[in-house]
Design an enzyme around this catalytic site. Structure first.
Site, mmCIF file in Angstrom:
data_model
loop_
_atom_site.group_PDB
_atom_site.id
_atom_site.type_symbol
_atom_site.label_atom_id
_atom_site.label_comp_id
_atom_site.label_asym_id
_atom_site.label_seq_id
_atom_site.Cartn_x
_atom_site.Cartn_y
_atom_site.Cartn_z
ATOM 1 N N CYS A 104 -21.894 43.080 37.512
ATOM 2 C CA CYS A 104 -22.568 41.895 38.041
ATOM 3 C C CYS A 104 -21.679 40.656 38.066
ATOM 4 O O CYS A 104 -22.070 39.630 38.615
ATOM 5 C CB CYS A 104 -23.825 41.602 37.229
ATOM 6 S SG CYS A 104 -24.772 43.097 36.888
ATOM 7 N N HIS A 158 -25.958 32.740 35.452
ATOM 8 C CA HIS A 158 -26.232 34.122 35.852
ATOM 9 C C HIS A 158 -27.738 34.360 35.782
ATOM 10 O O HIS A 158 -28.320 34.888 36.723
ATOM 11 C CB HIS A 158 -25.466 35.062 34.925
ATOM 12 C CG HIS A 158 -25.457 36.492 35.364
ATOM 13 N ND1 HIS A 158 -25.076 36.876 36.621
ATOM 14 C CD2 HIS A 158 -25.779 37.622 34.708
ATOM 15 C CE1 HIS A 158 -25.163 38.200 36.718
ATOM 16 N NE2 HIS A 158 -25.593 38.680 35.566
ATOM 17 N N HIS A 167 -31.831 39.849 41.377
ATOM 18 C CA HIS A 167 -30.448 40.069 40.975
ATOM 19 C C HIS A 167 -29.801 40.947 42.031
ATOM 20 O O HIS A 167 -30.165 42.118 42.175
ATOM 21 C CB HIS A 167 -30.417 40.755 39.600
ATOM 22 C CG HIS A 167 -29.061 40.846 38.988
ATOM 23 N ND1 HIS A 167 -27.904 40.490 39.632
ATOM 24 C CD2 HIS A 167 -28.669 41.263 37.754
ATOM 25 C CE1 HIS A 167 -26.873 40.667 38.840
ATOM 26 N NE2 HIS A 167 -27.294 41.132 37.690
#
Lengths: 375, 209, 109
Positions: free
Chosen positions: A141, A271, A305
């Site tokens: 990620c 994030h 996400h």
């Protein structure tokens, strides 16, 4: 103290995902509190909230189609198409592709060879008439933010003049089943930094932005890249460091290289996945860095996400937001988790300065941070 | 100028350091890696929970980290890591996907390895290495690019050394079926003692022939 | 393979001795399944004490292992755990796992 003989600018961007296409349009939807996550049953039987965007067309290579489309949108905004294989500038250009699972549907249908990331890269080279196959960065990620940093580093050391950074990942049965097995998915749309957050929501997106040392290439630059950093947690393959070790190092390195301090940061786009551990880790890290006062948000409450796309997508949208002096609220943060404190935006906010800090963290313990001055 | 400080190679059941055999492992694939694990004296039970990609990368890089530790290098802060291969995590991806395709429960311990960078992750965890790392996936190593990145890690990012490693468990093209071709080649690069390293020199370390 | 779920109990209950033997066999099986499912290559199943804590010291299991134990219960016994937090009481030791399995299998559907 960083000395910048060369300016590295970002611009000619495009995004597409659960809130539609076009950076301005997507930002507008976010400022209107639009959520692109919908209920969906995942493998294993549980319910989750998912940000779909590409599946309607029933194509067998949806990611490739979206990536080629994104490349076209980006190139159309350049004063000259330096990325074409026919351009004299081509050898001084590169494309960097950030993705975790690429065209994963091909693997699901049994064609493992075509699903390999270099195979996707080669199809992009051919489809977009590029000089060379995209460089594929795959750091979970953190990939997108790391890809932007790598692009800037390669321009700074003089290897390239122009780099197109692409990020893309699909929502898939492959990935949904995996996150479900980790019990990592929230039933409701994810709630980054909220006291009752209980998991992530997956989304799919493609995003692209050009970095260049030539101001004449970009009609309306989004920002100037200042510095970046990265660091590892060296803790656990899927759980972040409790002390935010890797993230503190990543941001610290970026600050050192830029000559900036915490006081110079105008906005943090974190994030912020909505997982109990990730968000706490980030709050710990930003606290250790003396940044608990900086207007902070996560975008993932809006579209989920998006894995390999996230760093690129969220950097682009944050820069557009800063240009408009309207930072989207951190959707889902209704009741803030108190410990440790963080200035999470619960309504549209304004940046303290024009300096953006974008951070990303991923499985394997990789953390990346970039500093960009919005134009 | 970047120098080659040391290199390792893991192929055909043999782990070698600077061209000299360190350890040998009988059997194929997972069996062979387990045998090498014992032969190298690894004593790290987490090894057995990793997928084959992570085990391969961990084993192949182990002699280099031991060397760095013996030399008093700052492993925590100053050792960069670049890992790359062609198949990403494809074998593990298939292992995760098969039960899901059949409608069965997925295994979380398999899923967490369905990413190309978990080998690097496990290396940094084992050695407590917090420094720069990046994972690339490509048809073959672009050694010009790798040396550029390594040089920048040392010149700008505070690393004293960079470990660059190609580790893959399939020869091109992807082979379905029981036979795999495990190969890993790792280079320890620095500005200090060693022999000057060119892209061609790095290519010889990172590729099988 | 998941064993067949028992049908509602008939009038005569199984003898306590046969439950005891089943329980012993269940615990033996569990230890082997745990070692296999969690890739505890350097652990002999018989070395795991019935009441030894599985987490913390000893086997050194982590959060992924806890999730794998959920998969183990599903794959081998057809028992589903939807909230991983339930694992904190169920996976304390082989004894508690055996207790949970026997209770689930005996429960009326």
């Amino acid at each position: 103290m960083a000395s910048r003989e060369m300016k590295i600018l970002l611009g000619a961007d495009h995004v597409t995902g659960p809130l539609g296409s076009g950076s301005a349009a997507v930002l507008s939807a976010m400022l209107n509190s639009t959520c692109g996550l919908r209920p969906e049953q995942v493998p294993g039987g549980a319910m989750a909230s998912v940000g779909r965007a590409f599946q309607q067309q029933h194509l067998d290579r949806p990611l490739e189609v979206q990536l080629l489309d994104c490349i076209a949108h980006c190139r159309a905004q350049l004063s000259e198409d330096v990325f074409s294989t026919h351009s004299e500038h081509a050898p001084r250009t590169a494309v960097i592709l950030s993705t975790t699972k690429g065209e994963i549907g091909l693997l699901e249908n049994g064609d493992v060879e075509s699903a390999l990331l270099p195979s996707l890269a080669e199809r992009i080279r051919i489809g977009a008439l590029l000089h060379a196959s995209p460089i594929v960065v795959s750091n979970a990620c953190a990939s997108g933010t790391l890809a932007i940093k790598l692009a800037a580093d390669l321009i700074r050391v003089g290897r390239y003049d122009h780099v197109l950074v692409l990020g893309g990942d699909l929502v898939s049965r492959f990935t949904l089943s995996g996150f479900a097995s980790l019990h990592a998915l929230s039933v409701e749309p994810c709630r980054p930094f909220d006291r009752t957050r209980d998991g992530v929501s997956l989304g799919e997106a493609v995003a692209g932005v050009v970095l260049s040392n030539d101001p004449s290439l970009l009609a309306e630059p989004l920002g100037e890249y200042i510095a970046g950093g990265m660091g590892n947690d060296a803790n656990h393959i899927s759980g972040p460091s409790r002390t935010g070790e890797g993230l503190v190092r990543a941001v610290g390195a970026a600050l050192r290289r830029s000559g900036m301090t915490a006081k110079d940061i105008g906005h943090i786009n974190a994030h912020g996945t909505g997982s109990v551990y990730n968000d706490r880790m980030e709050a710990v890290a930003f606290g250790r860095l003396g940044m608990e006062h900086v207007p902070t948000n996560s975008h993932k409450g809006y579209f989920g996400h998006t894995l390999g796309a996230a760093g690129v997508l969220e950097t682009i949208l944050s820069l557009h937001a800063m240009r408009h002096m309207q930072l989207p609220a951190s959707l889902g943060a209704n009741d803030l988790d108190e410990l440790p404190p963080l200035n999470v935006l619960q309504a549209i906010g304004t940046p303290l300065s024009n300096t953006l800090l974008k951070t990303s963290s991923g499985f394997g313990g990789c953390n990346a941070a970039i500093l960009i001055d919005a134009c | 100028m970047l120098n080659l400080v040391a290199s390792t190679r893991l192929t055909g059941g043999r782990l070698s350091l600077n061209g000299n055999d360190l350890a040998e492992g009988q059997g194929e694939d997972a069996e062979m890696l387990r045998a090498l694990y014992t032969a190298v004296g690894l004593d790290y039970p987490k090894f057995h929970k990793m997928d084959m990609y992570a085990r391969l990368a961990l084993l192949a890089s182990e002699p280099l980290y031991r060397m760095l530790r013996a030399d008093g290098a700052d492993i925590a802060n100053a050792i960069g890591l670049i890992t790359l291969n062609r198949s990403g995590s494809a074998a593990t991806d298939v292992e995760h996907w098969e039960p899901v395709r059949r409608g069965e429960t997925a295994s979380p311990a398999v899923f967490v390895y369905t990413l190309p960078n978990t080998g690097a992750g496990e290396i940094t965890i084992r050695h407590g290495a917090f420094g720069s790392s990046i994972c690339l996936v490509s048809e073959r190593p672009d050694c010009d690019l790798l040396l550029t990145i390594a040089d920048d890690m040392i010149t700008t990012q505070g690393m004293t050394h960079v470990i660059v490693g190609w580790s893959d468990i399939f020869a091109a093209p992807f082979a379905n079926g029981p036979s795999t071709t495990l190969f890993a080649g790792f280079a320890l690069i620095g500005h200090g003692a060693g022999t000057p390293l060119t892209p061609t020199g790095l290519q010889a370390i990172l590729t099988q022939h | 393979m998941a064993p067949e779920h028992p049908s509602p109990q008939p009038a005569s209950k199984p003898s306590s001795r046969s439950i005891e033997m089943d329980r012993e066999e269940l615990k033996r099986n569990l230890k082997e399944q745990i070692v296999k499912q969690l890739n505890l290559e350097e652990v002999k199943p018989e070395s795991i004490a019935d009441d030894a804590p599985l987490f913390g010291e000893g086997l050194g299991l982590d959060s992924i292992d806890a999730l794998e134990l959920i998969v183990l219960l599903d794959r081998h016994y057809g028992i589903k755990i939807t909230d991983p937090k339930d694992g904190r009481t169920i996976f304390v030791s082989v004894n508690t796992m055996a207790d949970h399995i026997l209770a689930q299998l005996a429960a009326p559907k």
